[in-house]
Design a protein around this motif. Structure first.
Motif, PDB file in Angstrom:
ATOM      1  N   ASN A   1       1.060  -0.980   0.166  1.00  0.00           N
ATOM      2  CA  ASN A   1      -0.314   0.494   0.113  1.00  0.00           C
ATOM      3  C   ASN A   1       1.006   1.335   0.573  1.00  0.00           C
ATOM      4  O   ASN A   1       1.610   1.734   0.446  1.00  0.00           O
TER       5      ASN A   1
ATOM      6  N   TYR B   1       0.234   3.938  -0.126  1.00  0.00           N
ATOM      7  CA  TYR B   1      -0.244   4.690   0.754  1.00  0.00           C
ATOM      8  C   TYR B   1       0.265   4.813   1.958  1.00  0.00           C
ATOM      9  O   TYR B   1       0.382   6.054   2.847  1.00  0.00           O
ATOM     10  N   ASP B   2       0.236   4.134   2.489  1.00  0.00           N
ATOM     11  CA  ASP B   2       0.639   3.455   3.918  1.00  0.00           C
ATOM     12  C   ASP B   2       2.108   4.221   3.804  1.00  0.00           C
ATOM     13  O   ASP B   2       2.560   4.732   4.736  1.00  0.00           O
TER      14      ASP B   2
ATOM     15  N   THR C   1       2.974   8.011   3.634  1.00  0.00           N
ATOM     16  CA  THR C   1       2.411   8.070   5.126  1.00  0.00           C
ATOM     17  C   THR C   1       3.654   8.012   6.630  1.00  0.00           C
ATOM     18  O   THR C   1       4.256   8.811   6.687  1.00  0.00           O
ATOM     19  N   ALA C   2       4.927   6.648   6.610  1.00  0.00           N
ATOM     20  CA  ALA C   2       5.403   6.537   7.268  1.00  0.00           C
ATOM     21  C   ALA C   2       6.306   7.120   6.677  1.00  0.00           C
ATOM     22  O   ALA C   2       7.402   7.459   7.620  1.00  0.00           O
TER      23      ALA C   2
END
Length: 166
Positions: A133, A135-136, A139-140
């Protein structure tokens, strides 16, 4: 207190290989445009990147391709409807005998564009369909922008892991 800074990130999708081990299937059609689950491989990759571009403030997706399949990729992009900017960058290569390799392809994209890799740069293989993913993942990265992140997959068995080595 967490301060979220704007995230500017360009992406390089490596799509300049010749998939010679898949010959004759890939002699006239690039591997990334072969169908998987009814859609070209590259569609799967770009769609997963589209999720990532939801959290990016700006950036371009550069697809590094070879000269031999340039028209095939242009035709593909004419029909692809993504929500982010995509640009093809053509390596002057027409076969494995004059292919420069992944690291040189990344360097060539950086030299031909205004990419500032210090802002963040995602490099991905164009022939990898995964459950990652983006997106995840981003984000990290956004939470720790000075960190180099490399996604890995735990196959849970040593013998299975050994089968992935070259």
């Amino acid at each position: 207190m967490l301060i979220v800074l704007p995230l500017i990130m360009d992406t390089i999708v490596l799509a300049g290989g010749y998939a010679s081990r898949m010959s004759p299937t890939t002699d006239e059609v690039p591997k990334l445009l072969l169908p998987v689950a009814g859609r070209p491989v590259l569609t799967h990759v770009l769609d997963s990147l589209g999720d990532m571009y939801q959290i990016i403030d700006s950036g371009t997706c550069y697809i590094a391709i070879n000269r031999k399949f340039e028209s095939d990729f242009k035709n593909f992009l004419d029909g692809y409807r993504g929500e982010f900017e995509i640009e093809l960058l053509v390596e002057d290569s027409t076969g494995n005998n004059n292919k420069k390799g992944s690291a040189r392809a990344v360097n060539a994209v950086i030299e031909q564009t205004d990419i500032d890799y210090r802002d963040g740069l995602l490099v991905t293989a164009g022939d990898t369909i995964s459950s990652l993913n983006f997106y995840d993942f981003l984000t990290a990265y956004r939470d720790s922008p000075d960190t180099v992140l490399t996604p890995i997959w735990d196959v849970r068995e040593l013998e299975k892991a050994k089968s992935f080595t070259i």
